[in-house]
Design a protein around this motif. Structure first.
Motif, short mmCIF file in Angstrom:
data_model
loop_
_atom_site.label_atom_id
_atom_site.label_comp_id
_atom_site.label_asym_id
_atom_site.label_seq_id
_atom_site.Cartn_x
_atom_site.Cartn_y
_atom_site.Cartn_z
N UNK A 1 -3.01 17.68 -21.34
CA UNK A 1 -3.06 16.87 -20.14
C UNK A 1 -3.19 17.94 -19.00
N UNK A 2 -4.07 17.81 -18.24
CA UNK A 2 -4.21 18.81 -17.25
C UNK A 2 -2.99 18.66 -16.17
N UNK A 3 -2.56 19.83 -15.54
CA UNK A 3 -1.19 19.90 -14.79
C UNK A 3 -1.87 19.71 -13.33
N UNK A 4 -1.02 19.08 -12.58
CA UNK A 4 -1.34 18.86 -11.29
C UNK A 4 -0.15 19.53 -10.13
N UNK A 5 -0.35 19.69 -8.93
CA UNK A 5 0.48 20.43 -8.16
C UNK A 5 1.49 19.53 -7.76
N UNK A 6 1.38 18.23 -7.82
CA UNK A 6 2.35 17.09 -7.31
C UNK A 6 2.22 15.96 -8.51
N UNK A 7 3.29 15.42 -8.60
CA UNK A 7 3.29 14.14 -9.62
C UNK A 7 4.40 13.18 -9.23
N UNK A 165 11.37 12.77 -22.42
CA UNK A 165 11.55 13.14 -20.86
C UNK A 165 12.91 13.59 -20.63
N UNK A 166 13.88 13.30 -21.15
CA UNK A 166 15.49 13.93 -20.89
C UNK A 166 15.35 15.32 -21.48
N UNK A 167 14.81 15.50 -22.55
CA UNK A 167 14.75 16.78 -23.19
C UNK A 167 13.94 17.94 -22.28
N UNK A 168 12.70 17.26 -21.83
CA UNK A 168 11.80 18.32 -20.81
C UNK A 168 12.99 18.43 -19.66
N UNK A 339 6.63 16.75 -16.61
CA UNK A 339 5.20 16.83 -17.33
C UNK A 339 4.05 16.41 -16.56
N UNK A 340 4.19 15.80 -15.59
CA UNK A 340 3.01 15.64 -14.63
C UNK A 340 2.56 16.73 -13.97
N UNK A 341 3.41 17.75 -13.62
CA UNK A 341 3.02 19.36 -13.04
C UNK A 341 3.12 20.21 -14.00
N UNK A 342 3.04 20.15 -15.47
CA UNK A 342 2.71 21.09 -16.23
C UNK A 342 3.80 21.78 -16.74
N UNK A 344 6.39 20.77 -18.71
CA UNK A 344 7.09 20.13 -19.72
C UNK A 344 7.18 20.82 -21.15
N UNK A 345 8.43 21.15 -21.74
CA UNK A 345 8.60 21.61 -23.24
C UNK A 345 7.78 21.09 -24.08
N UNK A 346 7.73 19.52 -24.00
CA UNK A 346 6.94 18.62 -25.02
C UNK A 346 6.19 17.76 -24.22
N UNK A 347 4.97 18.04 -24.30
CA UNK A 347 3.71 17.43 -23.72
C UNK A 347 2.91 16.48 -24.52
N UNK A 348 3.74 15.45 -24.75
CA UNK A 348 2.77 14.21 -25.69
C UNK A 348 2.44 13.08 -24.78
N UNK A 349 1.42 12.30 -25.13
CA UNK A 349 0.98 11.37 -24.16
C UNK A 349 0.45 10.19 -25.19
N UNK A 350 1.21 9.05 -24.84
CA UNK A 350 0.73 7.95 -25.77
C UNK A 350 -0.33 6.82 -25.04
#
Length: 732
Positions: A1-7, A165-168, A339-342, A344-350
Motif C-alpha cells: 500500500x502506498x504511504x501517505x504523509x497523513x492518515x 494494529x496493536x502490534x504495529x 500503517x496509513x503513513x507507511x 507499520x511493521x506488518x502491512x496487510x490489507x483485507x
C-alpha cells in the motif's frame, strides 16, 4: 500500500469510535487530530440494532471531522477474522508466495475463494527460518462492513486486524525491533481478548472469546441488574462502597481469563522454547478494573503494567487531558494510522481488490468528466444520422427471420440429443477407470510402515512382555504407532497432475514429539521422495508434522485416558493443548485439502490396538493389545474412515453376544435372563494399560502429498474421449 504523509486510523469499538490522525515527517509522526465518539448504547447490550447505533455514531464523526481526500485505515476485531502463523521450509524467495498460498489453504478454515487474505513474512539475520503470518476474513463479513461504511460515504483504503494494529503501534512506540526480550501485550476488549507476543520484530497472536462483557454479565447476574446498569457499576467499581461484593461477583471470570492466558502462554513457549517471558503490558479499558493487574501478575509470575501513555506521540493544549484519559484505548487507532503513513511493521490489507479498483476510478472520475463531455458532444453530432435511421426501422424482425431462427434452435436441440445418445462408451470407460492406480495403496501402506520403523524403537517395545514394556519410561520410548491412515485424491485439470493428500495419525509418548517426528518419520519421507520402483513421488515440501494439531492424551490416576486438542476455539493462531474430559478417538483425522479443479476422492485405514479403544473411555487395567512394529492391527476402507468399533478386537463383546442369542425369532422380544447369564459365564477380562497413571502421550497428524506418476503404457484419463469429471476412490 502506498504511504501517505497523513492518515486517519479509525477503530469502531463496542463503547465508542476512536480515531487518530497522524502526519509523518521522516521517521517521526505527530498527532494532528483525534476523536472519541461514544456510542448511544454499548454494542454488547442485548436486543439492539448494532448497525443503526454504529451508523449514528459515524454520522456524528463525519459531521465533526472532514474526511474528504483523507487517507483512512480501519480495523476489524480479532475475533471476527483469522490469524495463523507457520514456519516455512528453506526455499528460494521467489517460491515463498506459492508455499504461503499452500499454507493458507491448509490453515484457513474456509474455502480460499470465500475469504480475503493477506500475509506477512518475518525474517531475522541470525536465523535461516522464515516465519509467515496469514490473516484472513470471510468476504461476506468484510462486504457487510464496507456496505455499512459506504452508506455514509466512507471508503477505507485499508482494512486490517485490531491485534495487528496493536502490534504495529507498540512496535513503533516501544522500538521493539531493538528489544531483546519478548513482551506480552494483553488487549482485553468487550467481546474477546487479544494476546500479542512481540519478539525482535516478529509477532504471535491468539484471540479467545472472553472480554469485558463477561465481567458485566457476571455483575448483572449477581445483583439482578440490567446490562447498562451493570456496566456502569463495573466502571465505577474502584470508587464504589460495594467494591468487595463487585469483585466477588467477577471472581469466576478472573479465573477463566487466567486459564486462557496460561494456555496461550504455555503453547507459545512450546513453539519458542528459547523465549523467556517476563513482562506483560495491559491495554484496554477493562484493565481499569481494580485488582486485575495484581491478580494476573501474581498468578502468572509476570511483571504486569498498564499502558497509560505513549512515548512517541503526545497531544498538547486543552485536549491533552482528554487524550491522556483515553490513551489506554487508543492503541488500535494509533497502529492503524501508522500503517496509513507507511510506518507499520506488518502491512496487510483485507479490502477486496474490486473495492480498491472502484476507489481508484472514483478519484479519477473528475479528471475524465470534461473529456467525456466533449467526446459525447462530438459523437452525438457524428452519430445523429445513423441513430435516426435506426429509429425509423421496425423494432420487430420479419416473420421469415423468426421462422429461420426457430428452426435453427430446434435442429440444434435434436443434434445435441443424438450426440449424447451416440456416446455410449463413456459410462463403461468410467467403470473401467475405477481400477486405475490400484497398486498405489499397498505402496502407501508399505511406506507408512517403513517411515514409522525409521524411529528404531527399543526391542522390548516390539515384544509381548508387558513388564518389559512398562519398564521403559513413556517419554523415552521411540515407538511411533499408526492410529489412522487416509488420503484425499485430487486431479488438477489445468496442470494435468494427480495428487493424494495423505494423513498419518500417529501415537507416541516421546517427550519431544514434534522434533522426534521431524527427525525420523518426516525425514524418512523426504529422503525417499523419489524411487524408481514406486509409482509416485513424495512432494518433500508438503511433509508436515502439524504442531498446531497435536493432541495430548492424559492417563488419569483411575486409568482413564482423556484427550485434549491443540486447536483454538476462537479466531486466533492456534492454542495450547487442552485436557478435555472426552475419550480418545483414533478414527478422527484432519481433512485433506479441497480438490484443485478436478475430481476428488478418498481412502482410509484405521490402526487397531492403540493405547485406548476408539470411542470409549478406558477403564483402569482394561486389556490392551501388545504393540506391533509401529502399525498395529489394521483395517482398511474406501471413501471415508471406518466407524470406531464398539468392542475390543478379537471377537464379539459379551453385550453383543447376549443380544444376539437372547433375541426371540419372529416376535422381536429379547430374553434378558439369557443375556445376563452370558455376561456372568463368559466375562471379558480387562486390558492391561501400557501407560502408567498420570502419564501422557500424544496424537499427531503427519501429512504429506504424493504425485502419481502416469505409466507410459497407460493413457492418461483426461485423454480418453467421453470421460466426465467424477469423484473416484483410490484402490480396487
Amino acid at each position: 500500500m502506498a504511504s501517505q504523509k497523513a492518515a486517519w486510523g479509525m477503530e469502531i469499538g463496542a463503547h465508542a469510535i476512536k480515531a487518530l490522525r497522524l502526519e509523518r515527517d521522516g521517521d517521526k509522526v505527530a498527532v494532528t487530530d483525534f476523536a472519541i465518539i461514544p456510542l448511544k448504547r454499548v454494542l454488547a447490550t442485548p436486543d439492539i440494532d448494532e448497525n443503526e447505533i454504529i451508523r449514528l455514531a459515524l454520522g456524528q464523526f463525519i459531521s465533526q471531522k472532514a474526511l474528504e481526500g483523507e487517507h483512512l485505515v480501519m480495523s476489524v476485531p480479532g475475533h471476527a477474522a483469522f490469524a495463523r502463523f507457520a514456519k516455512l521450509p528453506p526455499v528460494e524467495p521467489k517460491k515463498v508466495a506459492d508455499i504461503v498460498k499452500f499454507e493458507a489453504v491448509q490453515q484457513i478454515p474456509f474455502p480460499i475463494d470465500e475469504v480475503e487474505w493477506d500475509y506477512q513474512t518475518f525474517v531475522s539475520a541470525d536465523s535461516p527460518e522464515v516465519e509467515v503470518g496469514i490473516f484472513a476474513i470471510t468476504r461476506e463479513r468484510v462486504q457487510q462492513r464496507l456496505n455499512l461504511y459506504s452508506e455514509l460515504g466512507i471508503s477505507p483504503e485499508a482494512l486490517t486486524l485490531s491485534p495487528v494494529a496493536v502490534f504495529n503501534a507498540m512496535s513503533f512506540d516501544h522500538n521493539l525491533a531493538k528489544r531483546k526480550e519478548p513482551v506480552i501485550y494483553l488487549d482485553i476488549g468487550t467481546y474477546a481478548t487479544d494476546v500479542v507476543i512481540a519478539d525482535r520484530g516478529r509477532c504471535w497472536i491468539r484471540t479467545f472469546p472472553l472480554g469485558g462483557t463477561h465481567f458485566t454479565e457476571a455483575i448483572a447476574r449477581t445483583f439482578k441488574l440490567g446490562y447498562s446498569k451493570a456496566d456502569k457499576l463495573k466502571q465505577e467499581a474502584a470508587a464504589s462502597k460495594y467494591a468487595k461484593q463487585i469483585m466477588q461477583a467477577m471472581r469466576p471470570v478472573f479465573s477463566d481469563l487466567l486459564q486462557d492466558l496460561q494456555r496461550s502462554i504455555g503453547y507459545y513457549q512450546t513453539l519458542h522454547r528459547e523465549a523467556e517471558l517476563k513482562t506483560m503490558v495491559g491495554i484496554g479499558s477493562t484493565f481499569k478494573i481494580p485488582g486485575l493487574r495484581k491478580f494476573l501478575g501474581q498468578q502468572l509470575q509476570l511483571n504486569v503494567i498498564r499502558l497509560d501513555e505513549y512515548k512517541q506521540i503526545s497531544v498538547g493544549g486543552r485536549d491533552a487531558a482528554s487524550f491522556a484519559q483515553n490513551a489506554v484505548g487508543m492503541a488500535t487507532a494509533y497502529g492503524l494510522a501508522l500503517q496509513g503513513v507507511g510506518l507499520a511493521q506488518i502491512d496487510v490489507n483485507l479490502v477486496p481488490v474490486e473495492a480498491l479498483r472502484a476507489q481508484l476510478w472514483h478519484e479519477k472520475t473528475k479528471w475524465f468528466a470534461a473529456a467525456a463531455a466533449i467526446a459525447v458532444a462530438g459523437a452525438g453530432m457524428m452519430l445523429y444520422r445513423p441513430i435516426a435511421d435506426k429509429g425509423a426501422m421496425s423494432p420487430t424482425p420479419p416473420p421469415v427471420v423468426a421462422r429461420v431462427l426457430s428452426t435453427g434452435d430446434r435442429l440444434k436441440r435434436e443434434y445435441d440429443e443424438l450426440q449424447m445418445t451416440a456416446d455410449v462408451g463413456f459410462a463403461a470407460e468410467n467403470f473401467r477407470r475405477l481400477v486405475d492406480y490400484r497398486d498405489i495403496w499397498p505402496y502407501l501402506v508399505h511406506d507408512a510402515a517403513d517411515a514409522l520403523a525409521s524411529t528404531k524403537p527399543q526391542a522390548d517395545l516390539l515384544g509381548g512382555d508387558l513388564d518389559k514394556i512398562r519398564a521403559i519410561k513413556p517419554q523415552e520410548r521411540r515407538l511411533v504407532r499408526l492410529r489412522h491412515l487416509d488420503g484425499n485424491y485430487t486431479f488438477d485439470a489445468a496442470a494435468k497432475t494427480r495428487t493424494i493428500h495423505v494423513t498419518m495419525r500417529v501415537e507416541l509418548s516421546h517427550d519431544r514429539p514434534i522434533e522426534f517426528l521431524n527427525d525420523t518419520v518426516a525425514q524418512w519421507l523426504r529422503d525417499n521422495a523419489e524411487r524408481p520402483d514406486v509409482p509416485y513421488r513424495i512432494i518433500s515440501a508438503s511433509v508436515r508434522c502439524n504442531p498446531d494439531l497435536l493432541e495430548i492424551v492424559r492417563v488419569t490416576d483411575k486409568g482413564e485416558q482423556l484427550i485434549g486438542g491443540g486447536k483454538p476455539s476462537g479466531g486466533g493462531a492456534g492454542g495450547p493443548p487442552k485436557i478435555r474430559d472426552r475419550p480418545t478417538d483414533p478414527s478422527q483425522s484432519p481433512p485433506g485439502p479441497p480438490a484443485a479443479g478436478g475430481s476428488a476422492g478418498g481412502f482410509g485405514m484405521s490402526g487397531g490396538g492403540g493405547a485406548g479403544m476408539p470411542g470409549r473411555r478406558e477403564r483402569p487395567g482394561q486389556r490392551q493389545a501388545p504393540p506391533g512394529a509401529g502399525l498395529g492391527g489394521v483395517g482398511t476402507g474406501f471413501g471415508s474412515p471406518p466407524p470406531a468399533p464398539s468392542n475390543p478386537p478379537g471377537g464379539m463383546g459379551a453385550g453383543d453376544l447376549g443380544r444376539r442369542t437372547g433375541q426371540t425369532p419372529g416376535d422381536g422380544r429379547s430374553n434378558d435372563r439369557q443375556s445376563a447369564d452370558l455376561d456372568k459365564l463368559a466375562p471379558l477380562p480387562d486390558r492391561p494399560s501400557l501407560y502408567p497413571a498420570d502419564s501422557t502421550y500424544f496424537l499427531v497428524p503427519v501429512t504429506f502429498e504424493i504425485e502419481l506418476i502416469t505409466r507410459p503404457d497407460a493413457p492418461a484419463p483426461e485423454q480418453t474421449a467421453g470421460i466426465r469429471s467424477r469423484r473416484q476412490g483410490v484402490g480396487s
